[in-house]
Scaffold this motif. Structure first.
Motif, PDB file in Angstrom:
ATOM      1  N   SER A  61       0.839  -1.210   0.000  1.00  0.00           N
ATOM      2  CA  SER A  61       0.000   0.000   0.000  1.00  0.00           C
ATOM      3  C   SER A  61       0.863   1.245   0.000  1.00  0.00           C
ATOM      4  CB  SER A  61      -0.919  -0.009   1.228  1.00  0.00           C
ATOM      5  OG  SER A  61      -1.810  -1.096   1.167  1.00  0.00           O
ATOM      6  N   LYS A  62       1.976   1.184   0.682  1.00  0.00           N
ATOM      7  CA  LYS A  62       2.901   2.317   0.727  1.00  0.00           C
ATOM      8  C   LYS A  62       3.411   2.639  -0.679  1.00  0.00           C
ATOM      9  CE  LYS A  62       6.411   3.616   4.161  1.00  0.00           C
ATOM     10  NZ  LYS A  62       5.591   4.584   4.862  1.00  0.00           N
ATOM     11  N   GLN A  78       5.497  -0.649 -13.636  1.00  0.00           N
ATOM     12  CA  GLN A  78       6.653  -0.625 -12.744  1.00  0.00           C
ATOM     13  C   GLN A  78       6.374  -1.399 -11.459  1.00  0.00           C
ATOM     14  OE1 GLN A  78       8.492   3.112 -11.908  1.00  0.00           O
ATOM     15  NE2 GLN A  78       8.812   3.648 -14.060  1.00  0.00           N
ATOM     16  N   PHE A  79       5.150  -1.285 -10.957  1.00  0.00           N
ATOM     17  CA  PHE A  79       4.806  -2.011  -9.726  1.00  0.00           C
ATOM     18  C   PHE A  79       4.959  -3.518  -9.922  1.00  0.00           C
ATOM     19  CE2 PHE A  79       1.634  -4.519  -7.456  1.00  0.00           C
ATOM     20  CZ  PHE A  79       1.970  -4.238  -6.142  1.00  0.00           C
ATOM     21  N   PHE A  80       4.365  -4.056 -10.982  1.00  0.00           N
ATOM     22  CA  PHE A  80       4.441  -5.497 -11.206  1.00  0.00           C
ATOM     23  C   PHE A  80       5.869  -5.932 -11.531  1.00  0.00           C
ATOM     24  CE2 PHE A  80      -0.183  -4.942 -12.188  1.00  0.00           C
ATOM     25  CZ  PHE A  80      -0.650  -5.758 -11.171  1.00  0.00           C
ATOM     26  N   PHE A 161      -2.175 -12.304  -4.247  1.00  0.00           N
ATOM     27  CA  PHE A 161      -2.600 -11.024  -3.677  1.00  0.00           C
ATOM     28  C   PHE A 161      -2.065  -9.860  -4.503  1.00  0.00           C
ATOM     29  CE2 PHE A 161      -1.405  -7.443  -0.926  1.00  0.00           C
ATOM     30  CZ  PHE A 161      -2.662  -7.041  -0.482  1.00  0.00           C
ATOM     31  N   TYR A 162      -0.792  -9.937  -4.887  1.00  0.00           N
ATOM     32  CA  TYR A 162      -0.191  -8.853  -5.662  1.00  0.00           C
ATOM     33  C   TYR A 162      -0.854  -8.682  -7.025  1.00  0.00           C
ATOM     34  CZ  TYR A 162       3.626  -9.063  -2.246  1.00  0.00           C
ATOM     35  OH  TYR A 162       4.370  -9.048  -1.094  1.00  0.00           O
ATOM     36  N   LEU A 163      -1.366  -9.780  -7.582  1.00  0.00           N
ATOM     37  CA  LEU A 163      -2.017  -9.691  -8.887  1.00  0.00           C
ATOM     38  C   LEU A 163      -3.379  -9.023  -8.808  1.00  0.00           C
ATOM     39  CD1 LEU A 163      -1.152 -13.209 -10.376  1.00  0.00           C
ATOM     40  CD2 LEU A 163      -0.179 -10.998 -11.039  1.00  0.00           C
ATOM     41  N   LEU A 164      -4.028  -9.085  -7.651  1.00  0.00           N
ATOM     42  CA  LEU A 164      -5.391  -8.565  -7.511  1.00  0.00           C
ATOM     43  C   LEU A 164      -5.454  -7.233  -6.781  1.00  0.00           C
ATOM     44  CD1 LEU A 164      -7.263 -11.880  -6.569  1.00  0.00           C
ATOM     45  CD2 LEU A 164      -7.180 -10.759  -8.798  1.00  0.00           C
ATOM     46  N   PHE A 165      -4.680  -7.085  -5.739  1.00  0.00           N
ATOM     47  CA  PHE A 165      -4.824  -5.934  -4.841  1.00  0.00           C
ATOM     48  C   PHE A 165      -4.605  -4.583  -5.514  1.00  0.00           C
ATOM     49  CE2 PHE A 165      -3.300  -3.111  -1.407  1.00  0.00           C
ATOM     50  CZ  PHE A 165      -4.422  -3.156  -0.595  1.00  0.00           C
ATOM     51  N   PRO A 166      -3.624  -4.425  -6.404  1.00  0.00           N
ATOM     52  CA  PRO A 166      -3.389  -3.100  -6.988  1.00  0.00           C
ATOM     53  C   PRO A 166      -4.596  -2.496  -7.690  1.00  0.00           C
ATOM     54  CG  PRO A 166      -1.538  -4.546  -7.433  1.00  0.00           C
ATOM     55  CD  PRO A 166      -2.619  -5.402  -6.855  1.00  0.00           C
ATOM     56  N   PHE A 167      -5.523  -3.326  -8.172  1.00  0.00           N
ATOM     57  CA  PHE A 167      -6.669  -2.785  -8.891  1.00  0.00           C
ATOM     58  C   PHE A 167      -7.600  -1.990  -7.980  1.00  0.00           C
ATOM     59  CE2 PHE A 167      -5.217  -6.346 -11.498  1.00  0.00           C
ATOM     60  CZ  PHE A 167      -5.110  -5.711 -12.729  1.00  0.00           C
ATOM     61  N   ILE A 168      -7.483  -2.201  -6.676  1.00  0.00           N
ATOM     62  CA  ILE A 168      -8.252  -1.380  -5.730  1.00  0.00           C
ATOM     63  C   ILE A 168      -7.781   0.068  -5.799  1.00  0.00           C
ATOM     64  CG2 ILE A 168      -8.706  -0.998  -3.264  1.00  0.00           C
ATOM     65  CD1 ILE A 168      -8.592  -3.991  -2.860  1.00  0.00           C
ATOM     66  N   PHE A 169      -6.524   0.282  -6.180  1.00  0.00           N
ATOM     67  CA  PHE A 169      -5.935   1.619  -6.168  1.00  0.00           C
ATOM     68  C   PHE A 169      -5.952   2.283  -7.542  1.00  0.00           C
ATOM     69  CE2 PHE A 169      -4.503  -0.296  -2.335  1.00  0.00           C
ATOM     70  CZ  PHE A 169      -4.322   0.742  -1.436  1.00  0.00           C
ATOM     71  N   LEU A 170      -6.701   1.689  -8.476  1.00  0.00           N
ATOM     72  CA  LEU A 170      -6.869   2.358  -9.766  1.00  0.00           C
ATOM     73  C   LEU A 170      -7.532   3.710  -9.547  1.00  0.00           C
ATOM     74  CD1 LEU A 170      -8.053  -0.575 -12.061  1.00  0.00           C
ATOM     75  CD2 LEU A 170      -5.879   0.647 -12.186  1.00  0.00           C
ATOM     76  N   GLU A 171      -7.034   4.740 -10.189  1.00  0.00           N
ATOM     77  CA  GLU A 171      -7.526   6.099  -9.984  1.00  0.00           C
ATOM     78  C   GLU A 171      -8.478   6.526 -11.093  1.00  0.00           C
ATOM     79  OE1 GLU A 171      -4.263   8.713  -9.622  1.00  0.00           O
ATOM     80  OE2 GLU A 171      -3.424   7.755  -7.841  1.00  0.00           O
ATOM     81  N   SER A 225      -2.732  -2.861   4.947  1.00  0.00           N
ATOM     82  CA  SER A 225      -3.025  -1.713   4.094  1.00  0.00           C
ATOM     83  C   SER A 225      -3.692  -0.592   4.884  1.00  0.00           C
ATOM     84  CB  SER A 225      -3.930  -2.157   2.938  1.00  0.00           C
ATOM     85  OG  SER A 225      -4.257  -1.067   2.109  1.00  0.00           O
ATOM     86  N   ILE A 226      -4.641  -0.969   5.728  1.00  0.00           N
ATOM     87  CA  ILE A 226      -5.313   0.030   6.574  1.00  0.00           C
ATOM     88  C   ILE A 226      -4.311   0.689   7.510  1.00  0.00           C
ATOM     89  CG2 ILE A 226      -7.049   0.325   8.383  1.00  0.00           C
ATOM     90  CD1 ILE A 226      -8.599  -1.978   7.041  1.00  0.00           C
ATOM     91  N   ALA A 227      -3.380  -0.099   8.048  1.00  0.00           N
ATOM     92  CA  ALA A 227      -2.344   0.450   8.918  1.00  0.00           C
ATOM     93  C   ALA A 227      -1.501   1.474   8.177  1.00  0.00           C
ATOM     94  CB  ALA A 227      -1.467  -0.678   9.449  1.00  0.00           C
ATOM     95  N   CYS A 228      -1.223   1.210   6.903  1.00  0.00           N
ATOM     96  CA  CYS A 228      -0.430   2.138   6.107  1.00  0.00           C
ATOM     97  C   CYS A 228      -1.147   3.481   5.957  1.00  0.00           C
ATOM     98  CB  CYS A 228      -0.166   1.530   4.738  1.00  0.00           C
ATOM     99  SG  CYS A 228       0.741   2.603   3.618  1.00  0.00           S
ATOM    100  N   ILE A 229      -2.446   3.441   5.702  1.00  0.00           N
ATOM    101  CA  ILE A 229      -3.214   4.673   5.511  1.00  0.00           C
ATOM    102  C   ILE A 229      -3.293   5.471   6.808  1.00  0.00           C
ATOM    103  CG2 ILE A 229      -5.504   5.572   4.939  1.00  0.00           C
ATOM    104  CD1 ILE A 229      -5.825   3.173   3.054  1.00  0.00           C
ATOM    105  N   PHE A 230      -3.404   4.766   7.927  1.00  0.00           N
ATOM    106  CA  PHE A 230      -3.522   5.443   9.217  1.00  0.00           C
ATOM    107  C   PHE A 230      -2.175   5.864   9.796  1.00  0.00           C
ATOM    108  CE2 PHE A 230      -7.824   5.657  10.581  1.00  0.00           C
ATOM    109  CZ  PHE A 230      -8.501   4.628   9.933  1.00  0.00           C
ATOM    110  N   ALA A 231      -1.081   5.313   9.269  1.00  0.00           N
ATOM    111  CA  ALA A 231       0.218   5.495   9.915  1.00  0.00           C
ATOM    112  C   ALA A 231       0.634   6.961  10.014  1.00  0.00           C
ATOM    113  CB  ALA A 231       1.285   4.706   9.159  1.00  0.00           C
TER     114      ALA A 231
END
Length: 661
Positions: A61-62, A78-80, A161-171, A225-231
């Motif tokens: 998430s970071k 670049q992420f993948f 997880f890496y293949l699926l999770f990034p799509f949550i962060f599509l802008e 991921s939630i911890a990252c946002i709250f950190a």
């Protein structure tokens, strides 16, 4: 608001190298190692994997929350590419080397070889966790300890997880930064809640699948991921509590390492919450928290991935060879760290440094090409070269293994289906002159391939039905599905038998008719004593069935087991080799003691044979016994023959079984 949120995102993404995270990785991998080497010392050490999952969610998430002006397509490329450079090279090399070790030390025609080979191939493409689910391989069971690739399940979960999770962060360009961040937080929290509910509910239904599947593990990454946002804002709001929190949370993590496996659900939840606070709270540089950021933990944390990869390979190699003892364990730890350092210095670091200087496309092409080459290598070593690298004595008389294809029927499924006749359970032989019926539990199933071969050579068809844990003919103590399916098979076989047909029945009778198993509606009595009422009930139903077969011109053959070896899960360990000079005590059994235990069953069956109702096929004569000591050298587990040896038994038995009385 937009500037505040963007500032927070930059703060989240700054300093991707975090000492306390490396320290947590060190804590996690050391806990896992201790648990795998000596589970009695740290029964909850396996929870280190859960700590890794939370950290992965946090770190990923970071990375995802920082888009330094790149186009969205380029950013995700670049992420993948970074994930490929980080994970795949070291994994592929480890899996390839592990398959060579399997080929060297695991008997090539044992079921353990096949399981190791397929797990290795599936781990090469990120799917070993799914294969372990299909195999229903219990992570905490002894069989998993002898699979060189069991530990790759967690890496495959991360890859998925890496293949699926990034799509949550599509802008979306028309959404403000603050709204976008809230949406991402809401989606992650929602999916995590669903995943956690599934984890809790399904744990009691199918704990193996719950343990291995990414869907029931997503919530742990989500918490990270939630911890990252709250950190970022947690730093200023709870800084004054950091000293107290550090002591409490780190102490809680240590305490969870000693929780028994039976409390897995609670221990996992507490560990994930504690890890959340460890990453979201600014840990002080004093006291207990300072241990995480000292030189040694940071060194271990940086190499934790390679340590995790190689510790299991070294440990499993020892289990297949010299064994894990108080003397060998320290040596194995040193070997593990040597392998990890070589992997880190010669594989991980060079590939990652190279990846920084080339395009994401080049990294992806080379990384995936390397992975494909590794998968091909594993396949070639596992199958075309099977047996070539084996360093032991291969005494197999038949170069064959049990077919993964079956023409038989599971009686448990028959219970819930509409079985009209037995054709759907039969091997097809055009113009068959007769039928061989193979009925019983897994002990009938073990002979399916060689008996099918006999049937084909005789121009007959084979009808095979079996049920794991299902005695045939069924008795009152059989469970509901076994009894219902067994009664359908009994009726169908009796009606289908023709003159000259042979009915072979094979059951692990001591399982169902002794007091060391659950009989009489689940009550448990004294060990190793045949339950006479259950034996009498079975004798009656068997006699009735056999007389019905005889009335139609067929005959019944009853298989009786040779010695059984309680507690033995991996029979391949029972063959003495130069690299395995000592065999486990579970491989040995007193012949006289076993025969004494089996005597009531033997007496009842031979009484039926003396009446001309059945013929006895005694597996005792194919057991490896010298004097009063029997060795499980021909067993795949506690009570089944090695697959190739069933062909030997059938070859030696065929003439007698099919000869006239």
């Amino acid at each position: 608001m937009r500037s505040r949120v963007m500032g927070m995102a930059r703060q989240i993404g700054s300093g991707l190298r975090m000492p306390h995270i490396e320290g947590l990785r060190a804590f996690a991998v050391v806990a896992v190692m201790i648990n795998h080497f000596a589970p009695q010392l740290l029964p909850g050490g396996y929870l280190g994997v859960d700590i890794f999952f939370v950290i992965s969610g946090y770190v990923i998430s970071k990375v995802l929350l920082v888009n330094t002006g790149l186009q969205q397509k380029d950013f995700f490329k670049q992420f993948f590419a970074r994930r490929v450079a980080r994970l795949l090279p070291a994994l592929v090399v480890c899996v390839a080397m592990s398959m060579v070790l399997v080929a060297m030390f695991v008997q090539p025609l044992s079921i353990n070889y096949w399981t190791n080979a397929v797990t290795g191939m599936s781990s090469s493409v990120g799917l070993s966790n799914m294969f372990l689910v299909i195999e229903q391989s219990n992570y905490f069971g002894s069989l998993a300890d002898f699979n060189f690739f069991t530990h790759t399940w967690s890496l495959c979960v991360e890859i998925q997880f890496y293949l699926l999770f990034p799509f949550i962060f599509l802008e979306r360009s028309n959404i403000g930064a603050d709204r976008r961040l809230r949406r991402q937080l809401f989606i992650v929290a929602g999916f995590s809640l669903i995943s956690f509910v599934l984890f809790v509910i399904l744990h009691s239904v199918n704990p193996t699948a719950t343990y291995y599947v990414m869907i029931t593990r997503f919530w742990e990454f989500g918490v990270g991921s939630i911890a990252c946002i709250f950190a970022s804002f947690a730093n200023s709001r709870i800084k004054q509590l950091s000293n107290v929190m550090a002591v409490c949370v780190l102490g809680l993590l240590v305490a969870m390492m000693f929780v028994p496996v039976e409390q897995n659900v609670i221990a996992t939840a507490v560990t994930v919450i504690a890890t959340f606070w460890c990453v979201v709270t600014p840990l002080p540089h004093t006291g207990l928290a300072n241990l995480l950021t000292s030189r040694i933990p940071l060194w271990i944390g940086e190499r934790s991935y390679s340590i995790y990869l190689w510790h299991w390979v070294v440990l499993t190699t020892a289990r297949w060879t010299l064994g894990v003892t108080l003397v060998s364990a320290p040596v194995l730890v040193v070997v593990t760290f040597c392998c990890a350092v070589m992997s880190f210095n010669w594989v991980e670091q060079p590939f990652r440094k190279w990846a920084k200087g080339v395009s994401a496309r080049s990294v992806m092409i080379r990384g995936l090409g390397f992975t494909a080459a590794g998968a091909v290598f594993v396949f070639v070593v596992a199958f075309p070269l099977r047996g070539v690298l084996f360093l032991g004595n291969d005494d197999a008389e038949f170069q064959t293994t049990k077919s993964i294809f079956s023409s038989g029927c599971d009686v448990r499924k028959i219970a819930s289906s509409r079985l009209i006749d037995l054709n759907q359970c039969a091997s097809s032989v055009i113009g068959a002159s007769g039928t061989i019926f193979l009925l019983g539990d897994s002990h009938a199933k073990q002979f399916e391939d060689p008996i099918r071969d006999v049937a084909m050579r005789r121009g007959e068809r084979l009808v095979s039905t079996w049920g794991s844990g299902c005695i045939f003919p069924p008795i009152d103590d059989s469970d509901v599905s076994c009894r219902a399916g067994g009664e359908r098979v009994l009726t169908a076989v009796t009606a289908d038998v023709q003159p000259g047909d042979v009915v072979i029945i094979a059951n692990q009778l001591l399982t169902y008719l002794s007091n060391d198993e659950q009989v009489n509606s689940g009550s448990k009595k004294k060990d190793d004593v045949v339950d006479l009422p259950s034996l009498s009930a079975y004798e009656r139903v068997l006699e009735t069935f056999a007389l019905g077969v005889q009335a139609n011109g067929g005959r019944v053959i009853i298989y009786m087991d040779g010695p059984q070896f309680p507690g033995l899960d991996v029979g391949a360990l029972c063959t003495k080799e130069w690299f395995r000079p000592n065999i486990p005590q579970q491989c040995l059994r007193s012949k006289s003691q076993y025969l004494e235990t089996r005597m009531p069953i033997e007496r009842a069956l031979y009484t039926l044979e003396s009446k001309g109702i059945v013929r006895i096929w005694d597996g005792m004569q194919w057991s490896d016994c010298a004097g009063d000591t029997c060795v499980a050298s021909k067993m795949s587990d506690s009570n089944h023959f090695i697959d190739w040896y069933t062909w030997v038994v059938m070859r030696d038995s065929e003439k007698e079984l099919w000869s006239p009385r």
